[in-house]
Design an enzyme around this catalytic site. Sequence first.
Site, short mmCIF file in Angstrom:
data_model
loop_
_atom_site.label_atom_id
_atom_site.label_comp_id
_atom_site.label_asym_id
_atom_site.label_seq_id
_atom_site.Cartn_x
_atom_site.Cartn_y
_atom_site.Cartn_z
N ASP A 126 78.52 9.82 3.53
CA ASP A 126 79.86 9.20 3.54
C ASP A 126 80.30 8.76 2.15
OD1 ASP A 126 78.32 6.90 3.06
OD2 ASP A 126 78.30 6.35 5.18
N ASP A 184 72.41 8.73 4.65
CA ASP A 184 73.23 7.58 4.25
C ASP A 184 74.34 7.97 3.27
OD1 ASP A 184 74.24 5.15 3.37
OD2 ASP A 184 72.29 4.18 3.14
N HIS A 239 74.93 -2.15 19.66
CA HIS A 239 75.58 -2.15 20.96
C HIS A 239 76.46 -3.39 21.14
CE1 HIS A 239 76.28 -0.96 25.03
NE2 HIS A 239 75.73 -2.05 25.53
N ASP A 280 74.38 2.63 18.02
CA ASP A 280 74.21 2.04 19.35
C ASP A 280 73.14 2.81 20.11
OD1 ASP A 280 74.44 1.29 22.02
OD2 ASP A 280 76.62 1.12 21.95
N ASP A 293 74.50 2.77 1.32
CA ASP A 293 74.69 1.34 1.59
C ASP A 293 73.98 0.92 2.88
OD1 ASP A 293 76.24 2.74 3.36
OD2 ASP A 293 78.01 1.47 3.17
N SER A 351 80.51 -2.37 27.05
CA SER A 351 79.41 -1.76 27.80
C SER A 351 79.82 -1.53 29.26
CB SER A 351 78.16 -2.63 27.66
OG SER A 351 77.03 -1.90 28.05
CA LIG Z 1 76.54 5.19 3.69
#
Ligand SMILES: [Ca+2]
Length: 502
Positions: free
Chosen positions: A244, A241, A413, A373, A248, A172
């Site tokens: 990719d 979701d 974060h 984040d 999950d 950060s």
């Molecule tokens: Ca996923």
Amino acid sequence: MFFQALLLFLLEQLLSAASSSEIAHGLTAAFSSACMSLATSLKLPNVIVNFAHFVPAGTVLQFQQDENLVTCNRPNQTIASDICRVAMYVSTSSRSGITLEAWLPSTWTGRFLSTGNGGQSGCIQYEDLGYTSSLGFAAVVSRLQTGVTVGKALTQIFYKRAHTKSYYLGCSTGSRQGLESAQVFPETFDGILAGAPAIDRNRLVAWNGHFFGIIGTANLSDFISAALWNTIHIEVLRQCDGLDGVVDGIIEDPSLCNPRPEALLCKPRNSINCLTPNQAQIVRNVFSDYIAEDRSLIFPRLQPGAELTSVSDQFSGMPSKYIGDWFKYVVFNIKDATYSIALNPANVESFKGNLSAFRAHGGKALIYHGQQDSTVTSPNTARYYDHVSRTMDLDSSSLDDFFRYFRIGGMSHCSGGPGAWRIGQTALGALGGEGGAGSNVLAALVEWVEKGVAPETVRGVGFVNGTVALGVDFVREHCRYPLRNVCVDPKRYKHPKSWKCV
Ligand SMILES: [Ca+2]
Ligand SMILES: *[C@@H]1O[C@H](CO)[C@@H](O)[C@H](O)[C@H]1NC(C)=O
Ligand SMILES: *[C@@H]1O[C@H](CO)[C@@H](O)[C@H](O)[C@H]1NC(C)=O
Ligand SMILES: *[C@@H]1O[C@H](CO)[C@@H](O)[C@H](O)[C@H]1NC(C)=O
Ligand SMILES: *[C@@H]1O[C@H](CO)[C@@H](O)[C@H](O)[C@H]1NC(C)=O
């Protein structure tokens, strides 16, 4: 050298009757007295030693208000390995100075390391001093070049030889301090580990501030409640979701996600847990880039998936706490943003794209950023990577020789979240060996600097329901930008080999 000589001396003194525990005891006593003598013997320009204590492993340091600002909220720190703790005041003018601590381990690897701090606190992150000194680094906490210079000199005096390599670790604001060093003091560090960098700071603070204008106060009829944000989060996951390759709870690459809030619009027969047209627009605005009056980009959008952690801050119906003292008493608007960007007080933006001198020095920078984040939205780090790439005219394969950026799917974060976020990044991310070999990002940086072996991926550990106390759930390897993580075997998605960087 010093301790070897001492060992011989002890051997002579104790003759053949010496047991190994007596020798160990003698070494500890010598280390301890060398440490305590620093209080009177250390002579460095502008440095006052407040105290120098030997602290044996297992001690729980209790912090007093006078040595640790109450706001820092760090009541104690458990010490994992024997250290010499040196607290100093370094005056930088007749009216100003910095407090500095060095934690010097008895089992020193020869490496020097400086850590930074988070937020605008100016606090000493004792946990990171503890973490890195337990790994054998002579560790100092210093946000300023002055502190690093003092820390390196102290290290040499104490161990009677100079450090071999010099490292930086921070997240950060701590990460901004590290990248600022690469930009402005390029010969200070050989390796920089920088997480969730709060860079382009003027714009970042303005971005945190702009949500209040989108969300409004909690008494407005279209204010979105925490419960409704939960519904929105579930809808974002429903839409993104699987992009990719597996559902999950983690959106590995949120840059591919453009959620349509209209899917949640209220219907005549369903008027609870749904969005009014105005609320749908608010959600769209939240996930849109922050644009100036002249249409230029001020700051990239909040990455979808991170909305839940915004609820207690940017979406609370109050100005974000991250605006802090920066825009205190200011009714925040786009003109304030533009003004502060132009002003760039004390060059706080830390966004220089020319790292030629850092590269020429042989420096390596390993950047990581959680893709969930809400404090520093992660597309800003891709933006910096691209900015460095353009400024230095280097394509990814050349830039990656010294500057690598890893996107950590499902990490909040600096730590936390549903993803495999524990990568050895800081004390919070310290591993207990769960991830196996190659799962400590600081060790990976050391390998890169000292052996030239660059990390291809960063391996992390995720927890059951994102909760550490529930235990380890899975291990995943994170890809370096611009590659992204794709699941090729959804049935075995918890296995690291089921993923591929494409
Ligand atoms: Ca996923
Ligand atoms: C350290 O501080 C934590 C947080 O306040 C507290 O829960 C814990 O009991 C303390 N431990 C010791 C040994 O003082
Ligand atoms: C709504 O809340 C804000 C800030 O809390 C307050 O200033 C404003 O007067 C309130 N408006 C109404 C209509 O109650
Ligand atoms: C980058 O900085 C180096 C000096 O460190 C300078 O020689 C070079 O011209 C700069 N390059 C650009 C594109 O500004
Ligand atoms: C994890 O979360 C799921 C869904 O909320 C819940 O059903 C399950 O019991 C939780 N597991 C544990 C171990 O708490």
